[in-house]
Design a protein around this motif. Structure first.
Motif, PDB file in Angstrom:
ATOM      1  N   VAL A  14      37.771  34.749  37.350  1.00  0.00           N
ATOM      2  CA  VAL A  14      38.680  35.391  38.199  1.00  0.00           C
ATOM      3  C   VAL A  14      38.566  34.616  39.648  1.00  0.00           C
ATOM      4  O   VAL A  14      37.738  33.921  39.909  1.00  0.00           O
ATOM      5  CB  VAL A  14      37.949  36.899  38.322  1.00  0.00           C
ATOM      6  N   LYS A  15      39.807  34.676  40.083  1.00  0.00           N
ATOM      7  CA  LYS A  15      40.035  33.968  41.509  1.00  0.00           C
ATOM      8  C   LYS A  15      40.695  34.879  42.628  1.00  0.00           C
ATOM      9  O   LYS A  15      41.633  35.607  42.101  1.00  0.00           O
ATOM     10  CB  LYS A  15      40.906  32.685  41.220  1.00  0.00           C
ATOM     11  N   ARG A  16      40.060  34.655  43.673  1.00  0.00           N
ATOM     12  CA  ARG A  16      40.697  35.310  44.986  1.00  0.00           C
ATOM     13  C   ARG A  16      41.841  34.605  45.318  1.00  0.00           C
ATOM     14  O   ARG A  16      41.850  33.274  45.530  1.00  0.00           O
ATOM     15  CB  ARG A  16      39.702  35.443  45.997  1.00  0.00           C
ATOM     16  N   VAL A  17      42.952  35.160  45.595  1.00  0.00           N
ATOM     17  CA  VAL A  17      44.158  34.446  45.871  1.00  0.00           C
ATOM     18  C   VAL A  17      44.956  35.152  47.094  1.00  0.00           C
ATOM     19  O   VAL A  17      44.695  36.426  47.206  1.00  0.00           O
ATOM     20  CB  VAL A  17      45.278  34.025  44.723  1.00  0.00           C
ATOM     21  N   ILE A  18      45.997  34.722  47.591  1.00  0.00           N
ATOM     22  CA  ILE A  18      46.922  35.435  48.769  1.00  0.00           C
ATOM     23  C   ILE A  18      47.487  36.360  47.746  1.00  0.00           C
ATOM     24  O   ILE A  18      47.972  36.131  46.845  1.00  0.00           O
ATOM     25  CB  ILE A  18      47.679  34.226  49.423  1.00  0.00           C
ATOM     26  N   PRO A  44      46.997  37.301  39.547  1.00  0.00           N
ATOM     27  CA  PRO A  44      47.476  38.216  38.332  1.00  0.00           C
ATOM     28  C   PRO A  44      47.256  37.812  36.843  1.00  0.00           C
ATOM     29  O   PRO A  44      47.154  38.496  36.155  1.00  0.00           O
ATOM     30  CB  PRO A  44      49.025  38.059  38.702  1.00  0.00           C
ATOM     31  N   PHE A  45      47.140  36.341  36.661  1.00  0.00           N
ATOM     32  CA  PHE A  45      46.659  35.914  35.551  1.00  0.00           C
ATOM     33  C   PHE A  45      45.383  36.269  35.064  1.00  0.00           C
ATOM     34  O   PHE A  45      44.898  36.511  33.990  1.00  0.00           O
ATOM     35  CB  PHE A  45      46.942  34.516  35.419  1.00  0.00           C
ATOM     36  N   CYS A  46      44.408  36.255  36.256  1.00  0.00           N
ATOM     37  CA  CYS A  46      43.208  36.586  35.958  1.00  0.00           C
ATOM     38  C   CYS A  46      42.984  38.225  35.652  1.00  0.00           C
ATOM     39  O   CYS A  46      42.036  38.433  34.800  1.00  0.00           O
ATOM     40  CB  CYS A  46      42.118  36.494  37.077  1.00  0.00           C
ATOM     41  N   GLU A  47      43.909  38.936  36.250  1.00  0.00           N
ATOM     42  CA  GLU A  47      43.866  40.472  35.840  1.00  0.00           C
ATOM     43  C   GLU A  47      44.148  40.623  34.192  1.00  0.00           C
ATOM     44  O   GLU A  47      43.566  41.485  33.518  1.00  0.00           O
ATOM     45  CB  GLU A  47      44.849  41.162  36.581  1.00  0.00           C
ATOM     46  N   ILE A  48      45.096  39.713  33.724  1.00  0.00           N
ATOM     47  CA  ILE A  48      45.391  39.522  32.304  1.00  0.00           C
ATOM     48  C   ILE A  48      44.320  39.335  31.522  1.00  0.00           C
ATOM     49  O   ILE A  48      44.035  40.179  30.583  1.00  0.00           O
ATOM     50  CB  ILE A  48      46.505  38.651  31.967  1.00  0.00           C
ATOM     51  N   ALA A  49      43.500  38.348  31.844  1.00  0.00           N
ATOM     52  CA  ALA A  49      42.233  37.773  31.175  1.00  0.00           C
ATOM     53  C   ALA A  49      41.290  39.090  31.318  1.00  0.00           C
ATOM     54  O   ALA A  49      40.682  39.132  30.276  1.00  0.00           O
ATOM     55  CB  ALA A  49      41.869  36.527  31.749  1.00  0.00           C
ATOM     56  N   VAL A  50      40.983  39.549  32.356  1.00  0.00           N
ATOM     57  CA  VAL A  50      40.187  40.626  32.349  1.00  0.00           C
ATOM     58  C   VAL A  50      40.685  41.816  31.398  1.00  0.00           C
ATOM     59  O   VAL A  50      39.614  42.337  30.506  1.00  0.00           O
ATOM     60  CB  VAL A  50      39.810  41.270  33.888  1.00  0.00           C
ATOM     61  N   LEU A 122      40.355  32.808  30.772  1.00  0.00           N
ATOM     62  CA  LEU A 122      40.918  32.610  31.878  1.00  0.00           C
ATOM     63  C   LEU A 122      42.305  32.943  31.987  1.00  0.00           C
ATOM     64  O   LEU A 122      42.993  32.736  31.032  1.00  0.00           O
ATOM     65  CB  LEU A 122      40.566  31.148  32.561  1.00  0.00           C
ATOM     66  N   GLY A 123      42.888  33.164  33.471  1.00  0.00           N
ATOM     67  CA  GLY A 123      44.351  32.961  33.698  1.00  0.00           C
ATOM     68  C   GLY A 123      44.534  31.763  33.157  1.00  0.00           C
ATOM     69  O   GLY A 123      43.853  30.616  33.750  1.00  0.00           O
ATOM     70  N   LYS A 124      45.813  31.371  32.860  1.00  0.00           N
ATOM     71  CA  LYS A 124      46.418  30.102  32.834  1.00  0.00           C
ATOM     72  C   LYS A 124      46.693  29.332  33.771  1.00  0.00           C
ATOM     73  O   LYS A 124      46.690  28.200  34.004  1.00  0.00           O
ATOM     74  CB  LYS A 124      47.813  30.141  31.865  1.00  0.00           C
ATOM     75  N   GLN A 125      46.836  30.177  34.875  1.00  0.00           N
ATOM     76  CA  GLN A 125      46.917  29.350  36.433  1.00  0.00           C
ATOM     77  C   GLN A 125      46.848  30.361  37.299  1.00  0.00           C
ATOM     78  O   GLN A 125      46.582  31.632  37.263  1.00  0.00           O
ATOM     79  CB  GLN A 125      48.182  28.601  36.169  1.00  0.00           C
ATOM     80  N   ALA A 126      46.431  29.881  38.548  1.00  0.00           N
ATOM     81  CA  ALA A 126      46.337  30.526  39.859  1.00  0.00           C
ATOM     82  C   ALA A 126      47.636  30.467  40.533  1.00  0.00           C
ATOM     83  O   ALA A 126      48.252  29.406  40.742  1.00  0.00           O
ATOM     84  CB  ALA A 126      45.101  29.996  40.729  1.00  0.00           C
ATOM     85  N   ILE A 127      48.089  31.624  41.068  1.00  0.00           N
ATOM     86  CA  ILE A 127      49.245  31.478  41.875  1.00  0.00           C
ATOM     87  C   ILE A 127      49.319  31.017  43.209  1.00  0.00           C
ATOM     88  O   ILE A 127      50.469  30.694  43.805  1.00  0.00           O
ATOM     89  CB  ILE A 127      49.973  32.804  42.032  1.00  0.00           C
ATOM     90  N   ASP A 128      48.265  30.437  43.606  1.00  0.00           N
ATOM     91  CA  ASP A 128      48.219  29.533  44.909  1.00  0.00           C
ATOM     92  C   ASP A 128      48.322  28.247  44.642  1.00  0.00           C
ATOM     93  O   ASP A 128      49.256  27.576  45.418  1.00  0.00           O
ATOM     94  CB  ASP A 128      46.918  29.885  45.480  1.00  0.00           C
ATOM     95  N   ASP A 129      47.792  27.698  43.663  1.00  0.00           N
ATOM     96  CA  ASP A 129      48.033  26.229  43.616  1.00  0.00           C
ATOM     97  C   ASP A 129      48.644  26.047  42.155  1.00  0.00           C
ATOM     98  O   ASP A 129      49.043  24.847  42.211  1.00  0.00           O
ATOM     99  CB  ASP A 129      46.765  25.397  43.544  1.00  0.00           C
ATOM    100  N   LEU A 188      50.538  38.296  27.209  1.00  0.00           N
ATOM    101  CA  LEU A 188      49.374  38.924  26.472  1.00  0.00           C
ATOM    102  C   LEU A 188      48.804  40.246  26.419  1.00  0.00           C
ATOM    103  O   LEU A 188      48.774  41.004  25.569  1.00  0.00           O
ATOM    104  CB  LEU A 188      48.196  37.956  27.122  1.00  0.00           C
ATOM    105  N   ASN A 189      49.101  40.870  27.665  1.00  0.00           N
ATOM    106  CA  ASN A 189      48.918  42.440  28.061  1.00  0.00           C
ATOM    107  C   ASN A 189      49.532  42.766  29.173  1.00  0.00           C
ATOM    108  O   ASN A 189      49.888  41.825  30.108  1.00  0.00           O
ATOM    109  CB  ASN A 189      47.623  42.830  27.727  1.00  0.00           C
ATOM    110  N   LYS A 190      49.440  44.301  29.528  1.00  0.00           N
ATOM    111  CA  LYS A 190      49.804  44.476  30.629  1.00  0.00           C
ATOM    112  C   LYS A 190      48.546  45.393  31.428  1.00  0.00           C
ATOM    113  O   LYS A 190      48.220  46.250  30.998  1.00  0.00           O
ATOM    114  CB  LYS A 190      50.764  45.735  30.719  1.00  0.00           C
ATOM    115  N   PRO A 191      48.010  44.551  32.418  1.00  0.00           N
ATOM    116  CA  PRO A 191      46.584  45.208  33.095  1.00  0.00           C
ATOM    117  C   PRO A 191      46.636  46.752  33.436  1.00  0.00           C
ATOM    118  O   PRO A 191      47.601  47.323  33.641  1.00  0.00           O
ATOM    119  CB  PRO A 191      46.444  44.157  34.230  1.00  0.00           C
ATOM    120  N   ARG A 192      45.390  47.367  33.207  1.00  0.00           N
ATOM    121  CA  ARG A 192      45.590  48.516  33.735  1.00  0.00           C
ATOM    122  C   ARG A 192      45.333  48.900  35.096  1.00  0.00           C
ATOM    123  O   ARG A 192      45.001  47.933  35.812  1.00  0.00           O
ATOM    124  CB  ARG A 192      44.551  49.366  32.850  1.00  0.00           C
ATOM    125  N   PHE A 193      45.648  49.948  35.603  1.00  0.00           N
ATOM    126  CA  PHE A 193      45.340  50.369  36.974  1.00  0.00           C
ATOM    127  C   PHE A 193      43.935  51.004  37.016  1.00  0.00           C
ATOM    128  O   PHE A 193      43.624  51.779  35.959  1.00  0.00           O
ATOM    129  CB  PHE A 193      46.261  51.238  37.828  1.00  0.00           C
TER     130      PHE A 193
END
Length: 256
Positions: A14-18, A44-50, A122-129, A188-193
């Motif tokens: 998981v990664k912390r991003v803006i 967001p991609f990390c949320e999907i992985a979780v 893992l998420g396929k990428q992070a939205i910051d880089d 892959l999926n829709k993360p839950r709240f």
């Protein structure tokens, strides 16, 4: 396939991003983007992985889901978000340095060796880089098979999964022997709240505090950011009165 805990432990990066809803601003000195007093969230991609790992546990395919994060002290908030979604515990490798994907992968590889998971998602990428490198590098360091940009993960035995991934020509399905590295795509999926009771429970879940030095990883980066600039401002469009005028305009501009 065993009915309970077939895959054993699953690690999730998981990664912390803006936050995706924040308009990113470049610093006046163009050394990077402004992060002070800017809202951050879980990538967001990390949320999907979780979400995928938690679903595996709910289906009896995993015995434990561990969220792993390399980042500053405030990244614990994002690990707690993963715990609220259903992860069992967290591992926080704290560093205030800007960490390149290569070094992140090195650290995650050492975590994997210590934790001995059946799968690292893992998420396929992070939205910051938008690097889309960490998963591939991790698989390389570990010598594990990998399925990137996964839109479906389907267990086929205690020791293998089918991973459907999106490629330019359509879909490709791979059979990966475990342990393996998988990176999650949007479909892959829709993360839950996370419900409020789960948020409260997450505060009591364990997060192991580590540093890069604990894993013997040198954080010196071979990459250097020289300058960051805003994208060029789009020029205003023009109105044309007919299709013929549009065609002539495109021809005149050399576009057709």
């Amino acid at each position: 396939m065993a009915a309970n805990g077939a895959f054993g432990r699953v690690l999730v990066g998981v990664k912390r991003v803006i936050d995706y809803a924040v308009k990113v601003r470049v610093k006046p000195d163009k050394s990077g983007v402004e992060t002070v007093n800017v809202k951050h969230s879980l990538n967001p991609f990390c949320e999907i992985a979780v979400e995928e790992a938690v679903r595996m546990k709910e289906a009896g395919l995993a015995t434990e889901v561990v969220a792993v994060c390399v980042g500053p002290k405030k990244a614990q908030e994002n690990i707690r978000s993963a715990l609220a979604m259903g992860a069992d515990r967290g591992i926080h490798i704290e560093t205030d340095e800007e960490v390149a994907p290569l070094n992140v992968a090195r650290i995650l590889a050492e975590v994997a060796k210590a934790e001995e998971p059946s799968m690292f998602i893992l998420g396929k990428q992070a939205i910051d880089d938008d690097s889309n490198q960490t998963g591939q590098l991790l698989g390389g360091f570990l010598g594990w098979p990998q399925g990137t940009m996964a839109s479906k993960i389907e267990p086929v035995s205690d020791t293998a999964v089918h991973v459907t991934r999106e490629i330019d020509g359509g879909l490709e399905t791979l059979e990966l022997s475990l342990p393996a590295v998988v990176t999650a795509d949007l479909r892959l999926n829709k993360p839950r709240f996370a419900a409020l009771p789960n948020i409260m429970k997450a505060k009591r879940k364990k997060i192991d505090a580590k540093t890069p030095a604990d894993f013997g990883v040198d954080m010196a980066s071979s990459l250097q950011t020289l300058e960051v600039n805003e994208p060029p401002v789009r020029e205003a469009g023009i109105m044309v009165g007919s299709v013929d005028e549009l065609v002539e305009k495109l021809k005149g501009d050399g576009l057709i």
